[in-house]
Motif scaffolding. Structure first.
Motif, PDB file in Angstrom:
ATOM      1  N   TYR A 216       0.869  -1.181   0.000  1.00 39.37           N
ATOM      2  CA  TYR A 216       0.000   0.000   0.000  1.00 39.37           C
ATOM      3  C   TYR A 216       0.903   1.227   0.000  1.00 39.37           C
ATOM      4  CZ  TYR A 216      -3.308  -3.463   1.891  1.00 39.37           C
ATOM      5  OH  TYR A 216      -4.072  -4.589   2.100  1.00 39.37           O
ATOM      6  N   THR A 217       0.705   2.119  -0.951  1.00 37.88           N
ATOM      7  CA  THR A 217       1.569   3.301  -1.060  1.00 37.88           C
ATOM      8  C   THR A 217       0.905   4.331  -1.965  1.00 37.88           C
ATOM      9  OG1 THR A 217       3.784   4.073  -1.697  1.00 37.88           O
ATOM     10  CG2 THR A 217       2.821   2.335  -3.038  1.00 37.88           C
ATOM     11  N   PRO A 218       1.250   5.618  -1.821  1.00 36.76           N
ATOM     12  CA  PRO A 218       0.722   6.613  -2.755  1.00 36.76           C
ATOM     13  C   PRO A 218       1.500   6.693  -4.064  1.00 36.76           C
ATOM     14  CG  PRO A 218       1.981   7.693  -1.039  1.00 36.76           C
ATOM     15  CD  PRO A 218       1.920   6.250  -0.667  1.00 36.76           C
ATOM     16  N   LYS A 219       2.679   6.049  -4.114  1.00 37.27           N
ATOM     17  CA  LYS A 219       3.499   6.134  -5.323  1.00 37.27           C
ATOM     18  C   LYS A 219       4.300   4.858  -5.498  1.00 37.27           C
ATOM     19  CE  LYS A 219       7.098   8.990  -7.490  1.00 37.27           C
ATOM     20  NZ  LYS A 219       8.000  10.147  -7.314  1.00 37.27           N
ATOM     21  N   LEU A 220       4.095   4.190  -6.633  1.00 41.74           N
ATOM     22  CA  LEU A 220       4.782   2.941  -6.932  1.00 41.74           C
ATOM     23  C   LEU A 220       5.471   3.056  -8.288  1.00 41.74           C
ATOM     24  CD1 LEU A 220       5.202  -0.005  -5.904  1.00 41.74           C
ATOM     25  CD2 LEU A 220       3.234  -0.643  -7.296  1.00 41.74           C
ATOM     26  N   ASP A 221       6.774   2.793  -8.306  1.00 45.59           N
ATOM     27  CA  ASP A 221       7.584   2.899  -9.526  1.00 45.59           C
ATOM     28  C   ASP A 221       8.215   1.531  -9.784  1.00 45.59           C
ATOM     29  OD1 ASP A 221       9.335   3.478 -11.581  1.00 45.59           O
ATOM     30  OD2 ASP A 221      10.078   5.333 -10.694  1.00 45.59           O
ATOM     31  N   VAL A 222       7.814   0.883 -10.880  1.00 50.19           N
ATOM     32  CA  VAL A 222       8.268  -0.472 -11.185  1.00 50.19           C
ATOM     33  C   VAL A 222       9.114  -0.453 -12.446  1.00 50.19           C
ATOM     34  CG1 VAL A 222       7.571  -2.849 -11.640  1.00 50.19           C
ATOM     35  CG2 VAL A 222       6.166  -1.409 -10.150  1.00 50.19           C
ATOM     36  N   SER A 223      10.325  -0.979 -12.347  1.00 45.12           N
ATOM     37  CA  SER A 223      11.211  -1.106 -13.500  1.00 45.12           C
ATOM     38  C   SER A 223      11.027  -2.487 -14.114  1.00 45.12           C
ATOM     39  CB  SER A 223      12.664  -0.902 -13.071  1.00 45.12           C
ATOM     40  OG  SER A 223      13.542  -1.069 -14.162  1.00 45.12           O
ATOM     41  N   LEU A 224      10.793  -2.537 -15.429  1.00 44.80           N
ATOM     42  CA  LEU A 224      10.498  -3.781 -16.129  1.00 44.80           C
ATOM     43  C   LEU A 224      11.641  -4.155 -17.066  1.00 44.80           C
ATOM     44  CD1 LEU A 224       6.804  -2.926 -17.093  1.00 44.80           C
ATOM     45  CD2 LEU A 224       7.583  -4.221 -15.109  1.00 44.80           C
ATOM     46  N   GLY A 255       5.644   6.977   1.930  1.00 41.66           N
ATOM     47  CA  GLY A 255       4.854   6.176   2.859  1.00 41.66           C
ATOM     48  C   GLY A 255       4.465   4.847   2.239  1.00 41.66           C
ATOM     49  N   VAL A 256       4.756   3.750   2.921  1.00 40.56           N
ATOM     50  CA  VAL A 256       4.454   2.431   2.375  1.00 40.56           C
ATOM     51  C   VAL A 256       4.124   1.463   3.510  1.00 40.56           C
ATOM     52  CG1 VAL A 256       6.911   1.804   2.385  1.00 40.56           C
ATOM     53  CG2 VAL A 256       5.335   0.548   0.934  1.00 40.56           C
ATOM     54  N   LYS A 257       3.165   0.592   3.265  1.00 41.65           N
ATOM     55  CA  LYS A 257       2.855  -0.500   4.180  1.00 41.65           C
ATOM     56  C   LYS A 257       2.880  -1.809   3.395  1.00 41.65           C
ATOM     57  CE  LYS A 257      -1.385  -1.558   5.654  1.00 41.65           C
ATOM     58  NZ  LYS A 257      -2.649  -1.557   6.414  1.00 41.65           N
ATOM     59  N   LYS A 273       8.840   4.745   5.295  1.00 40.94           N
ATOM     60  CA  LYS A 273       8.704   5.868   4.362  1.00 40.94           C
ATOM     61  C   LYS A 273       8.928   5.405   2.937  1.00 40.94           C
ATOM     62  CE  LYS A 273      10.368  10.522   3.285  1.00 40.94           C
ATOM     63  NZ  LYS A 273      10.553  10.271   1.836  1.00 40.94           N
ATOM     64  N   SER A 274       9.887   4.491   2.731  1.00 37.33           N
ATOM     65  CA  SER A 274      10.193   4.055   1.368  1.00 37.33           C
ATOM     66  C   SER A 274      10.561   2.577   1.341  1.00 37.33           C
ATOM     67  CB  SER A 274      11.343   4.884   0.777  1.00 37.33           C
ATOM     68  OG  SER A 274      12.546   4.636   1.478  1.00 37.33           O
ATOM     69  N   LEU A 275      10.406   2.004   0.164  1.00 40.86           N
ATOM     70  CA  LEU A 275      10.718   0.591  -0.078  1.00 40.86           C
ATOM     71  C   LEU A 275      11.421   0.470  -1.411  1.00 40.86           C
ATOM     72  CD1 LEU A 275      10.291  -2.574   0.259  1.00 40.86           C
ATOM     73  CD2 LEU A 275       8.152  -2.226  -0.995  1.00 40.86           C
ATOM     74  N   VAL A 276      12.540  -0.250  -1.436  1.00 38.38           N
ATOM     75  CA  VAL A 276      13.229  -0.603  -2.680  1.00 38.38           C
ATOM     76  C   VAL A 276      13.419  -2.103  -2.658  1.00 38.38           C
ATOM     77  CG1 VAL A 276      15.293  -0.326  -4.095  1.00 38.38           C
ATOM     78  CG2 VAL A 276      14.422   1.618  -2.778  1.00 38.38           C
ATOM     79  N   THR A 277      12.919  -2.800  -3.678  1.00 30.65           N
ATOM     80  CA  THR A 277      12.976  -4.257  -3.669  1.00 30.65           C
ATOM     81  C   THR A 277      13.391  -4.803  -5.023  1.00 30.65           C
ATOM     82  OG1 THR A 277      11.707  -6.278  -3.236  1.00 30.65           O
ATOM     83  CG2 THR A 277      10.521  -4.461  -4.241  1.00 30.65           C
ATOM     84  N   ASP A 289      11.505   7.507   8.058  1.00 31.04           N
ATOM     85  CA  ASP A 289      11.578   8.948   7.800  1.00 31.04           C
ATOM     86  C   ASP A 289      12.570   9.565   8.766  1.00 31.04           C
ATOM     87  OD1 ASP A 289      11.148  11.658   7.385  1.00 31.04           O
ATOM     88  OD2 ASP A 289       8.998  11.398   7.064  1.00 31.04           O
ATOM     89  N   SER A 290      13.589  10.234   8.237  1.00 24.83           N
ATOM     90  CA  SER A 290      14.622  10.847   9.085  1.00 24.83           C
ATOM     91  C   SER A 290      14.105  12.050   9.853  1.00 24.83           C
ATOM     92  CB  SER A 290      15.818  11.265   8.230  1.00 24.83           C
ATOM     93  OG  SER A 290      15.436  12.274   7.310  1.00 24.83           O
ATOM     94  N   GLY A 291      12.957  12.573   9.450  1.00 24.87           N
ATOM     95  CA  GLY A 291      12.392  13.750  10.104  1.00 24.87           C
ATOM     96  C   GLY A 291      12.736  15.045   9.417  1.00 24.87           C
ATOM     97  N   LEU A 292      13.714  15.030   8.503  1.00 26.76           N
ATOM     98  CA  LEU A 292      14.090  16.235   7.772  1.00 26.76           C
ATOM     99  C   LEU A 292      12.946  16.666   6.863  1.00 26.76           C
ATOM    100  CD1 LEU A 292      17.760  15.317   6.769  1.00 26.76           C
ATOM    101  CD2 LEU A 292      17.000  16.782   8.651  1.00 26.76           C
ATOM    102  N   GLY A 293      12.605  17.912   6.923  1.00 20.53           N
ATOM    103  CA  GLY A 293      11.514  18.419   6.104  1.00 20.53           C
ATOM    104  C   GLY A 293      10.146  18.247   6.730  1.00 20.53           C
ATOM    105  N   GLN A 294      10.077  17.534   7.846  1.00 14.56           N
ATOM    106  CA  GLN A 294       8.803  17.374   8.541  1.00 14.56           C
ATOM    107  C   GLN A 294       8.559  18.571   9.469  1.00 14.56           C
ATOM    108  OE1 GLN A 294       6.653  14.891   7.909  1.00 14.56           O
ATOM    109  NE2 GLN A 294       8.111  14.153   6.377  1.00 14.56           N
ATOM    110  N   PRO A 295       7.296  18.956   9.673  1.00 12.28           N
ATOM    111  CA  PRO A 295       7.014  20.124  10.530  1.00 12.28           C
ATOM    112  C   PRO A 295       7.570  19.987  11.944  1.00 12.28           C
ATOM    113  CG  PRO A 295       5.059  19.471   9.281  1.00 12.28           C
ATOM    114  CD  PRO A 295       6.086  18.409   9.056  1.00 12.28           C
TER     115      PRO A 295
END
Length: 411
Positions: A216-224, A255-257, A273-277, A289-295
């Motif tokens: 589950y994620t708002p952005k998924l990028d798949v290399s084929l 964000g990913v689950k 925060k991120s997934l690379v597989t 998330d390192s917290g950088l850029g977060q409020p």
């Protein structure tokens, strides 16, 4: 401009049969001869023989590809590139709108809008078409049958708000080959393993159920990439839109689950925060998330839940095939030690470390390195604490046990 228009019959339909398209039944057809444009008024259906879409010999008798739509299909025609028939036309571009559906025996896709760009494949004098670009928008739903299974038997799939499939020309033929898939919105992608192909199942002969993995994620990028026919090649997937295409890598961000089923074990849920597989090896990297850029600037680590047990760390290396993971650097593992009294709630124990932690789900064994501290939680009257500087093992089973080196216990 020279225009041919077909109006519906007394039953409200127009039917057109074309070798390059198939059989079309809709509520109106307009053909603009000068520009080779075709407008199909919905609701309508299009039945395309598999030999038009695919060139393999078995496709000749396969179930045809069915396309349905509710509003319109605008088609740009072009030369089919057939030297034996220079007047033959084929679809170059198609824009479909209004509850679009594409389906055959092993594939089912739906979207509000579907924009397709196709290229001619004239290899070995067999004319067919291949996908050059795809853009689907508005409640995109895809299901693909697993190898050796039907579309109704645990299909792989993807849900998204927007899906784009990109291609790159192949070096030899210059034909477009699928290279990338981008899904955005409320993305949900799932696949099933084939555990009966594992060495373990071949040895003991036991039939095992397919195990589901869901992202589950708002952005998924798949290399084929092209699917290898030998061991160690690309992993085939229904998300690849092709029999000869596999997944090279997969990246989820913002964000990913992940939900992973393991044989004879509870479902493991990981958030990050991120997934690379790399599906070829079954290995993945989860980052918090390192917290950088977060409020508030507060870091948010990776969290892994296994039933009542909980693990957190800034980064996690996951090996799905080996059913194991590693956390480099510091982290915390909260596990529940079963009570010796029947019906009594178990005792939560927190283990923290400074260097590294590994966990093997097959053996249920966790190993910790570097200034380890363990303490019981939730029961101040029974609080127990232990520290050690070198090494600790914890057996996660019906009764949790701990063995440590270089440590001391405080009660």
């Amino acid at each position: 401009e020279d225009r041919i228009e077909l109006e519906p019959d007394q039953f409200g339909y127009v039917e057109v049969v074309d070798p390059g398209i198939g059989t079309v039944a809709c509520h109106g057809v307009r053909y603009f001869r000068g520009s080779d444009k075709l407008n199909l008024v919905g609701p309508g259906t299009m039945e395309i023989p598999q030999k038009v879409v695919r060139r393999d010999a078995s496709s000749a008798d396969a179930k045809p590809l069915m396309i349905t739509w509710q509003k319109t299909i605008d088609v740009d025609m072009a030369s089919a590139g057939d030297p034996a028939n220079l007047r033959k036309k084929a679809i170059r571009h198609a824009l479909m709108t209004g509850d679009v559906s594409i389906k055959d025996s092993g594939f089912d896709m739906s979207a509000e809008t579907l924009d397709l760009l196709l290229a001619n494949n004239t290899e070995k004098s067999k004319n067919s078409q291949v996908l050059e670009h795809l853009l689907a928008m508005g409640t995109v739903r895809i299901k693909v049958a697993r190898s050796g299974a039907t579309l109704e038997d645990k299909p792989q799939g993807l849900n998204a708000d927007r899906l784009e499939v990109l291609t790159e020309p192949t070096p030899v033929t210059n034909l477009p080959a699928l290279s990338r898939m981008l899904a955005t919105g409320e993305v949900q992608a799932w696949t099933y393993s084939n555990p009966n192909e594992s060495e373990e199942s071949k040895t003991n002969g036991k039939e095992k159920r397919p195990l589901r993995q869901t992202i589950y994620t708002p952005k998924l990028d798949v290399s084929l990439e092209p699917k290898e026919k030998t061991n160690g090649g690309a992993v085939t997937t229904g998300l690849a839109f092709g029999q000869n295409t596999g997944v090279k890598s997969l990246v989820a961000d913002d964000g990913v689950k992940i939900e992973m089923e393991f044989e004879e074990s509870q479902t493991v849920v990981a958030t990050a925060k991120s997934l690379v597989t790399d599906p070829r090896t079954g290995k993945a990297v989860l980052k918090g998330d390192s917290g950088l850029g977060q409020p508030n600037g507060i870091p948010k680590p990776v969290t892994i839940r296994m039933g009542e047990n909980n693990i957190i760390g800034a980064e996690v290396y996951l090996d799905q095939k080996a059913r194991s993971f590693e956390i480099p650097g510091k982290g915390a593992f909260t596990l529940v030690e079963p009570s010796k009294v029947p019906g009594e709630k178990g005792m939560p124990v927190e283990i923290t470390w400074s260097q590294k932690m590994t966990y093997d789900d097959r053996t249920k064994l966790a190993r910790f390195l570097g200034h380890i501290e363990t303490q019981t939680l939730d029961r101040p009257d029974q609080r127990d604490k232990m520290t050690c500087e070198e090494f600790l093992e914890a057996q996660i089973a019906e009764k949790a046990t701990v063995a440590a080196a270089g440590g001391k216990r405080e009660s």
